[in-house]
Design an enzyme around this catalytic site. Structure first.
Site, PDB file in Angstrom:
ATOM      1  CE  LYS A  12      -1.867 -10.041  11.473  1.00 23.99           C
ATOM      2  NZ  LYS A  12      -2.863  -8.967  11.412  1.00 23.99           N
ATOM      3  CB  ILE A  13       1.565 -17.463   9.598  1.00 22.94           C
ATOM      4  CG1 ILE A  13       2.110 -17.278   8.188  1.00 22.94           C
ATOM      5  CG2 ILE A  13       1.300 -18.922   9.901  1.00 22.94           C
ATOM      6  CD1 ILE A  13       3.376 -17.990   7.914  1.00 22.94           C
TER       7      ILE A  13
END
Ligand code: E4P
Length: 218
Positions: free
Chosen positions: A87-88
């Site tokens: 998750k960025i």
């Protein structure tokens, strides 16, 4: 529409999994802290614990905000389990990192999406999922569901494969409206899933069926 649960609470993840309708889990640093999970080793172990419960994608968020840091952390997270999705955050270095992971075949979830422009960038960078936060938009008097509809239209115009993961879901009506609009995934608290069960006519109807059965089978 896939159902993800948005929590790091193992008991709630198990409950949703046992219901038989769970497709994945999303977490974030705030949700990990809420469960009292601190320290890198404990956090990594907790991700593995989650992956061992649910048969589906599990989003694990990087803490770094620079490109090199996100790559290093993301690769370590992806190595933990085949179900991990890195998750960025939607920031400049995050977009570069999305492209890097996409080229390597590592799944990503671009988080903190609040505009159609950001959604377009996440898709162009090859994100697997991207998460518009509908509840937080509602909190500032902007209809979060309108953003989901706008992104659906844009993605359909160009056949983008990035999946719309409606996040920051707060209640059952968010879930139902997201399904109407055509979000690919929704992530919300356990109550947003189990709340879909409820209808007073179901309760009354069942009560009557059981009472009538009991009358005839004394
Ligand atoms: C998404 O992945 C986030 O974890 C989440 O949905 C944020 O929800 P909140 O606005 O209820 O904190």
């Amino acid at each position: 529409m896939k159902f993800f649960i948005d929590t790091a609470n193992l008991a709630q993840i198990k409950e949703a999994q046992e219901l038989g309708v769970l497709d994945g889990v999303t977490t974030n640093p705030s949700l990990m802290a809420k469960e009292g999970i601190t320290g890198t080793n404990n956090i990594l172990k907790h991700y593995v614990d989650i992956c061992n419960i649910v048969d589906g994608d599990v989003s694990a968020e990087v803490i770094a905000t620079d490109y090199a840091g996100m790559i290093k952390e993301g690769e370590a997270l992806a190595d933990l389990h085949e179900n991990i999705v890195v998750k960025i955050p939607m920031i400049k270095d995050g977009v570069k990192a999305l492209r890097y992971f996409s080229n390597k075949g590592i799944k990503t979830n671009c988080t903190l999406i609040f505009s159609a422009g950001q959604a377009l960038l996440a898709a162009k960078a090859g994100a697997t999922y991207m998460s518009p936060f509908i509840g937080r938009l509602d909190d500032v008097s902007t209809d979060g569901l309108d953003l989901i509809a706008q992104i659906r239209l844009i993605y359909d115009n160009y056949f983008f494969e990035t999946q719309i993961l409606a996040a920051s879901v707060r209640h059952t009506m968010h879930v139902i409206k997201c399904a109407e609009i055509g979000a690919d995934v929704m992530t919300g608290p356990l109550s947003s899933i189990t709340g879909l069960l409820n209808h007073p006519l179901t309760d009354l109807g069942l009560e009557k069926f059981l009472a009538d059965y009991a009358k005839g089978n004394k």
